[in-house]
Scaffold this active site. Structure first.
Site, PDB file in Angstrom:
ATOM      1  N   GLU A 185      -0.511   2.750   3.591  1.00 31.26           N
ATOM      2  CA  GLU A 185      -1.931   3.057   3.843  1.00 31.26           C
ATOM      3  C   GLU A 185      -2.108   4.490   4.351  1.00 31.26           C
ATOM      4  O   GLU A 185      -2.894   4.768   5.264  1.00 31.26           O
ATOM      5  CB  GLU A 185      -2.552   2.049   4.812  1.00 31.26           C
ATOM      6  CG  GLU A 185      -2.458   0.601   4.365  1.00 31.26           C
ATOM      7  CD  GLU A 185      -3.252   0.262   3.102  1.00 31.26           C
ATOM      8  OE1 GLU A 185      -4.034   1.112   2.626  1.00 31.26           O
ATOM      9  OE2 GLU A 185      -3.077  -0.852   2.598  1.00 31.26           O
TER      10      GLU A 185
ATOM     11  N   GLN B 161      -3.634   6.941   3.287  1.00 30.12           N
ATOM     12  CA  GLN B 161      -4.954   7.570   3.151  1.00 30.12           C
ATOM     13  C   GLN B 161      -5.662   7.669   4.496  1.00 30.12           C
ATOM     14  O   GLN B 161      -6.532   8.513   4.683  1.00 30.12           O
ATOM     15  CB  GLN B 161      -5.836   6.816   2.147  1.00 30.12           C
ATOM     16  CG  GLN B 161      -6.314   5.454   2.597  1.00 30.12           C
ATOM     17  CD  GLN B 161      -5.363   4.308   2.259  1.00 30.12           C
ATOM     18  OE1 GLN B 161      -4.234   4.540   1.826  1.00 30.12           O
ATOM     19  NE2 GLN B 161      -5.812   3.085   2.452  1.00 30.12           N
TER      20      GLN B 161
END
Length: 194
Positions: free
Chosen positions: A86, A88
């Site tokens: 994850e 991002q």
């Protein structure tokens, strides 16, 4: 020579499963892996990385105000590789800190995550990874029409496409559908005329 890797794709393309398989492969060769995830992603527990197919592992959750370079040097400098799920949700500064680990300590860093949000705009962490990663690989996903999925369509409780709201809304299959841009645009038009 170690690299900063960015492996990205739409929802449901097996990013997390691939991150966990990569971790297993390193550990099978008796290498120490540091598995990180942003603390904001708490849907499976603050310290758990879990894929849709059931693979899961304990991870170190990092807050957006933590310096990952200092954390590595002080606590984890004995690891052979860093894997981030994850990614991002990392800040651009944290991406730079991970690249500093690659450059100064010759430790590979593999980041897995989305490139864009539900409005097709880049996440800040992903944008920075596109700018500085030495290796960028797309993990492909498929829309229900058979085309390549590129949009992480957010849906409401009735299954309708959502086009406004906060960039971050943690969720899985209950909140997002991977779609091609054509189907996403067509569905927006169709649902706005109801």
């Amino acid at each position: 020579m170690a690299k900063l890797y960015f492996k990205f794709g739409a929802m449901g393309c097996s990013k997390t499963a691939q991150a966990l398989i990569t971790k297993f492969n390193y550990e099978e060769r008796n290498m120490k892996v540091l598995l990180l995830k942003p603390a904001i992603d708490n849907r499976d527990g603050i310290n758990t990385v879990k894929s849709r197919i059931g693979l899961e592992n304990e991870a170190i959750a990092v807050r957006d105000d933590e310096n990952l370079y200092i954390k590595y040097v002080k606590e984890y400098s004995d690891c052979n590789v860093i894997i981030v799920d994850e990614c991002q949700f990392l800040t651009p500064e944290q991406v730079d800190q991970l690249d500093d680990i690659v450059i100064k300590h010759n430790v590979p860093v593999l980041c897995f995550g989305l490139s864009t949000d539900f409005t097709t705009h880049l996440f800040p962490g992903s944008k920075r990874l596109f700018e500085i990663a030495q290796s960028i690989t797309e993990i492909k996903s498929v829309c229900t029409c058979g085309a390549k999925a590129t949009v992480n369509a957010r849906i409401d409780e009735k299954g309708r496409i959502v086009t406004k709201g906060s960039q971050v809304c943690i969720g899985g299959n209950d909140r997002y559908i991977a779609m091609c841009r054509k189907c996403w645009l067509e569905r927006q038009v169709k649902e706005s005329t109801r």
